[in-house]
Design a protein around this motif. Structure first.
Motif, PDB file in Angstrom:
ATOM      1  N   VAL A 143       6.555 -31.979  43.859  1.00 52.45           N
ATOM      2  CA  VAL A 143       6.418 -32.075  45.009  1.00 52.45           C
ATOM      3  C   VAL A 143       8.077 -32.787  45.015  1.00 52.45           C
ATOM      4  CG1 VAL A 143       6.157 -33.954  46.262  1.00 52.45           C
ATOM      5  CG2 VAL A 143       4.813 -32.516  45.102  1.00 52.45           C
ATOM      6  N   ILE A 144       8.712 -33.513  44.184  1.00 49.92           N
ATOM      7  CA  ILE A 144      10.203 -33.609  43.829  1.00 49.92           C
ATOM      8  C   ILE A 144      11.326 -32.774  43.714  1.00 49.92           C
ATOM      9  CG2 ILE A 144      11.663 -35.172  42.863  1.00 49.92           C
ATOM     10  CD1 ILE A 144       9.816 -36.302  41.756  1.00 49.92           C
ATOM     11  N   ILE A 145      10.950 -31.879  42.920  1.00 44.71           N
ATOM     12  CA  ILE A 145      11.772 -30.521  43.291  1.00 44.71           C
ATOM     13  C   ILE A 145      11.835 -30.132  44.199  1.00 44.71           C
ATOM     14  CG2 ILE A 145      12.205 -28.260  41.543  1.00 44.71           C
ATOM     15  CD1 ILE A 145      11.223 -29.665  39.657  1.00 44.71           C
ATOM     16  N   GLY A 146      10.680 -29.694  44.440  1.00 48.06           N
ATOM     17  CA  GLY A 146      10.361 -28.395  45.733  1.00 48.06           C
ATOM     18  C   GLY A 146      10.626 -28.728  47.148  1.00 48.06           C
ATOM     19  N   GLY A 147      10.177 -30.272  47.313  1.00 49.35           N
ATOM     20  CA  GLY A 147      10.537 -31.011  48.577  1.00 49.35           C
ATOM     21  C   GLY A 147      12.288 -31.399  48.266  1.00 49.35           C
ATOM     22  N   ALA A 148      12.525 -31.431  47.271  1.00 51.14           N
ATOM     23  CA  ALA A 148      14.031 -32.130  47.676  1.00 51.14           C
ATOM     24  C   ALA A 148      15.262 -30.809  47.601  1.00 51.14           C
ATOM     25  CB  ALA A 148      14.599 -32.262  46.236  1.00 51.14           C
ATOM     26  N   ALA A 149      14.879 -29.459  47.224  1.00 56.21           N
ATOM     27  CA  ALA A 149      15.493 -28.230  47.170  1.00 56.21           C
ATOM     28  C   ALA A 149      15.155 -27.750  49.346  1.00 56.21           C
ATOM     29  CB  ALA A 149      14.862 -27.111  46.728  1.00 56.21           C
ATOM     30  N   ILE A 150      14.047 -27.761  49.403  1.00 52.48           N
ATOM     31  CA  ILE A 150      13.725 -27.551  51.011  1.00 52.48           C
ATOM     32  C   ILE A 150      14.905 -28.502  52.029  1.00 52.48           C
ATOM     33  CG2 ILE A 150      11.939 -27.335  52.675  1.00 52.48           C
ATOM     34  CD1 ILE A 150      10.263 -26.930  50.466  1.00 52.48           C
ATOM     35  N   PHE A 165      11.791 -28.144  33.760  1.00 54.62           N
ATOM     36  CA  PHE A 165      11.094 -26.756  32.718  1.00 54.62           C
ATOM     37  C   PHE A 165      11.222 -26.675  34.150  1.00 54.62           C
ATOM     38  CE2 PHE A 165       7.171 -24.563  32.617  1.00 54.62           C
ATOM     39  CZ  PHE A 165       7.640 -23.594  32.350  1.00 54.62           C
ATOM     40  N   LEU A 166      10.755 -26.785  35.168  1.00 54.31           N
ATOM     41  CA  LEU A 166      10.109 -26.479  36.672  1.00 54.31           C
ATOM     42  C   LEU A 166      11.598 -26.277  37.315  1.00 54.31           C
ATOM     43  CD1 LEU A 166       7.559 -28.334  38.076  1.00 54.31           C
ATOM     44  CD2 LEU A 166       7.021 -25.867  36.978  1.00 54.31           C
ATOM     45  N   GLY A 167      12.358 -26.794  37.220  1.00 53.19           N
ATOM     46  CA  GLY A 167      13.680 -26.581  37.209  1.00 53.19           C
ATOM     47  C   GLY A 167      14.319 -25.231  37.289  1.00 53.19           C
ATOM     48  N   VAL A 168      14.486 -25.387  35.832  1.00 57.99           N
ATOM     49  CA  VAL A 168      14.598 -23.595  35.483  1.00 57.99           C
ATOM     50  C   VAL A 168      13.894 -22.757  35.771  1.00 57.99           C
ATOM     51  CG1 VAL A 168      15.800 -23.023  33.320  1.00 57.99           C
ATOM     52  CG2 VAL A 168      15.999 -25.210  33.714  1.00 57.99           C
ATOM     53  N   LEU A 169      13.250 -22.915  35.467  1.00 60.24           N
ATOM     54  CA  LEU A 169      11.972 -21.685  35.842  1.00 60.24           C
ATOM     55  C   LEU A 169      11.252 -21.162  37.130  1.00 60.24           C
ATOM     56  CD1 LEU A 169       9.532 -19.227  34.685  1.00 60.24           C
ATOM     57  CD2 LEU A 169       8.229 -21.378  35.701  1.00 60.24           C
ATOM     58  N   LEU A 170      12.138 -22.289  37.893  1.00 60.36           N
ATOM     59  CA  LEU A 170      11.726 -21.952  39.887  1.00 60.36           C
ATOM     60  C   LEU A 170      13.250 -21.130  39.918  1.00 60.36           C
ATOM     61  CD1 LEU A 170       9.649 -24.769  40.881  1.00 60.36           C
ATOM     62  CD2 LEU A 170       9.433 -22.303  40.593  1.00 60.36           C
ATOM     63  N   SER A 171      14.260 -21.428  39.427  1.00 64.03           N
ATOM     64  CA  SER A 171      15.852 -21.064  39.965  1.00 64.03           C
ATOM     65  C   SER A 171      16.342 -19.889  38.947  1.00 64.03           C
ATOM     66  CB  SER A 171      16.673 -22.192  38.810  1.00 64.03           C
ATOM     67  OG  SER A 171      18.129 -21.567  39.904  1.00 64.03           O
ATOM     68  N   TYR A 172      15.407 -19.551  37.985  1.00 65.62           N
ATOM     69  CA  TYR A 172      16.556 -18.297  37.300  1.00 65.62           C
ATOM     70  C   TYR A 172      15.290 -16.653  36.996  1.00 65.62           C
ATOM     71  CZ  TYR A 172      20.291 -21.169  36.096  1.00 65.62           C
ATOM     72  OH  TYR A 172      21.397 -21.267  35.439  1.00 65.62           O
ATOM     73  N   GLY A 173      13.980 -17.847  37.373  1.00 61.86           N
ATOM     74  CA  GLY A 173      12.737 -16.931  36.820  1.00 61.86           C
ATOM     75  C   GLY A 173      12.216 -16.508  38.664  1.00 61.86           C
ATOM     76  N   LEU A 174      12.441 -17.287  40.057  1.00 57.74           N
ATOM     77  CA  LEU A 174      11.797 -16.607  41.018  1.00 57.74           C
ATOM     78  C   LEU A 174      13.306 -16.738  42.167  1.00 57.74           C
ATOM     79  CD1 LEU A 174       9.435 -16.526  42.668  1.00 57.74           C
ATOM     80  CD2 LEU A 174       8.368 -18.503  43.199  1.00 57.74           C
ATOM     81  N   VAL A 175      13.790 -18.033  42.419  1.00 57.35           N
ATOM     82  CA  VAL A 175      14.041 -17.964  44.042  1.00 57.35           C
ATOM     83  C   VAL A 175      15.744 -17.044  43.637  1.00 57.35           C
ATOM     84  CG1 VAL A 175      15.447 -19.237  45.629  1.00 57.35           C
ATOM     85  CG2 VAL A 175      13.121 -20.442  43.622  1.00 57.35           C
ATOM     86  N   VAL A 203      19.979 -19.019  50.373  1.00 53.64           N
ATOM     87  CA  VAL A 203      19.416 -18.898  49.181  1.00 53.64           C
ATOM     88  C   VAL A 203      19.340 -18.476  47.784  1.00 53.64           C
ATOM     89  CG1 VAL A 203      17.074 -17.312  48.280  1.00 53.64           C
ATOM     90  CG2 VAL A 203      17.390 -17.014  50.624  1.00 53.64           C
ATOM     91  N   GLN A 204      20.122 -18.039  47.391  1.00 54.13           N
ATOM     92  CA  GLN A 204      20.578 -18.972  46.148  1.00 54.13           C
ATOM     93  C   GLN A 204      21.731 -20.099  46.001  1.00 54.13           C
ATOM     94  OE1 GLN A 204      21.126 -15.858  43.882  1.00 54.13           O
ATOM     95  NE2 GLN A 204      22.061 -17.878  42.357  1.00 54.13           N
ATOM     96  N   SER A 205      21.910 -20.453  47.005  1.00 52.30           N
ATOM     97  CA  SER A 205      22.193 -21.831  46.203  1.00 52.30           C
ATOM     98  C   SER A 205      21.325 -23.079  46.190  1.00 52.30           C
ATOM     99  CB  SER A 205      22.994 -22.650  47.659  1.00 52.30           C
ATOM    100  OG  SER A 205      23.618 -24.030  47.894  1.00 52.30           O
ATOM    101  N   MET A 206      20.328 -22.555  47.059  1.00 51.57           N
ATOM    102  CA  MET A 206      19.105 -22.971  46.761  1.00 51.57           C
ATOM    103  C   MET A 206      18.537 -22.592  45.034  1.00 51.57           C
ATOM    104  SD  MET A 206      15.901 -22.962  47.994  1.00 51.57           S
ATOM    105  CE  MET A 206      13.867 -23.558  48.257  1.00 51.57           C
ATOM    106  N   ALA A 207      18.684 -21.517  44.961  1.00 51.93           N
ATOM    107  CA  ALA A 207      18.430 -21.265  43.386  1.00 51.93           C
ATOM    108  C   ALA A 207      19.416 -22.651  42.610  1.00 51.93           C
ATOM    109  CB  ALA A 207      18.601 -19.769  43.273  1.00 51.93           C
ATOM    110  N   ASP A 208      21.112 -22.493  42.931  1.00 54.46           N
ATOM    111  CA  ASP A 208      21.446 -23.231  42.274  1.00 54.46           C
ATOM    112  C   ASP A 208      21.536 -24.534  42.041  1.00 54.46           C
ATOM    113  OD1 ASP A 208      22.893 -20.226  42.117  1.00 54.46           O
ATOM    114  OD2 ASP A 208      24.412 -20.817  43.374  1.00 54.46           O
ATOM    115  N   GLY A 209      20.796 -25.322  42.631  1.00 54.39           N
ATOM    116  CA  GLY A 209      20.585 -26.720  42.923  1.00 54.39           C
ATOM    117  C   GLY A 209      18.925 -26.897  42.126  1.00 54.39           C
ATOM    118  N   LEU A 210      18.072 -25.947  42.208  1.00 57.90           N
ATOM    119  CA  LEU A 210      17.027 -26.206  41.032  1.00 57.90           C
ATOM    120  C   LEU A 210      16.863 -26.822  40.275  1.00 57.90           C
ATOM    121  CD1 LEU A 210      14.818 -23.248  42.972  1.00 57.90           C
ATOM    122  CD2 LEU A 210      14.343 -25.740  43.209  1.00 57.90           C
ATOM    123  N   PRO A 211      17.814 -26.163  39.411  1.00 60.62           N
ATOM    124  CA  PRO A 211      17.429 -26.847  37.565  1.00 60.62           C
ATOM    125  C   PRO A 211      18.244 -28.627  38.145  1.00 60.62           C
ATOM    126  CG  PRO A 211      18.858 -24.442  37.553  1.00 60.62           C
ATOM    127  CD  PRO A 211      18.595 -24.760  39.142  1.00 60.62           C
TER     128      PRO A 211
END
Length: 286
Positions: A35-42, A210-220, A165-173
């Motif tokens: 929630v913290i990571i996804g909510g802050a990214a959105i 872990f989730l920030g890095v995984l979501l950034s480089y593995g999905l978004v 979208v790429q900016s969002m991915a860069d911020g997730l870690p």
């Protein structure tokens, strides 16, 4: 299909490898970290982009799943359409195109090419410039400059989406680190607890990173790349139309103008000369 295969491969390898090392999935279940990571990214995405751009971002997510809709068959249809248009203009004059470009949805010419007719961007692009030709535009250099400007504007609008979208991915870690720090703060508040409790709290905190890095480089991040590739394919589709129209305007025969358009395509989706020749020979006159 490839999107889901790719996503499945990422998660199976990551979580499967973790379990193979003896890890327990229940430890990774930290919904509030997500929630913290996804909510802050959105939220950051909403801060940095306009309402209109956010709508385009949401609408573009389907492209990450479906990929480019422009295949060899769709380009073969486009080249056949261009040949029909140029042939009609050559035999009956440019004014014969007027009825088709004014109401393309009712045109017997465009109805022969259903995939093209469903592409609103492409049909608008083609009809706008055919209309200019029917109005007497003859300077190919001015028309080319105008086409380039429109294609560049179209590319810029799409680039904004992919960049967001790429900016969002860069911020997730970094947001993953934020979640991890909050987890550490929570852990420090329970410093008097026994080691087994502190261990669970520290492990939960590290899940944020872990989730920030995984979501950034593995999905978004890969989704952003897929969206960008899809938009670039759409730009190439318009470039193909441009090449054919300019060649015809410069006086080349319809078959030669279509060859100019064919040469503008990438090799992986480019029909051969003989495939185009066979397809155009089967066209019904309008």
């Amino acid at each position: 299909m490839f999107f889901f295969i790719g996503v499945g491969t990422v998660f199976v390898c990551v979580f499967g490898g973790y379990m193979a090392m003896g890890g327990h999935l229940i430890v990774l279940f930290q919904p509030f970290e997500l929630v913290i990571i996804g909510g802050a990214a959105i939220g950051a995405l909403m801060i940095g982009n306009s309402k209109e751009l956010l709508g385009r971002i949401v609408g573009s997510l389907k492209y990450a799943v479906k990929g480019s809709r422009y295949s060899k068959e769709s380009y073969l249809e486009l080249l056949s359409l261009l040949y029909s248009v140029f042939k009609l203009a050559k035999t009956k004059g440019m004014l014969a195109l007027e009825q088709h470009v004014e109401k393309p949805e009712e045109s017997a010419l465009f109805q022969q090419f259903p995939a093209f007719s469903e592409d609103k961007v492409a049909i608008t692009f083609l009809c706008d410039y055919l209309r200019l030709l029917t109005l007497g535009t003859e300077n190919s250099h001015e028309l080319e400059a105008l086409m380039d400007e429109e294609i560049e504007t179209h590319h810029h609008e799409h680039e904004q989406v992919a960049a967001a979208v790429q900016s969002m991915a860069d911020g997730l870690p970094a947001l993953g680190i934020v979640a991890a720090v909050l987890g550490v703060i929570k852990t420090m508040g329970a410093i008097s607890e026994p080691p087994e409790v502190l261990g669970k709290l520290i492990g939960g905190a590290l899940v944020g990173t872990f989730l920030g890095v995984l979501l950034s480089y593995g999905l978004v991040g890969p989704m952003g790349s897929a969206i960008k590739a899809t938009f670039e394919a759409e730009g190439k589709y318009l470039q193909c139309i441009k090449a054919g129209m300019l060649a015809y305007l410069q006086g080349y025969a319809p078959a030669v103008a279509v060859e100019f358009a064919r040469k503008a395509l990438l090799s992986e989706v480019r029909p051969s000369f003989y495939e185009v020749e066979e397809a155009t020979s089967k066209l019904q006159p309008v």
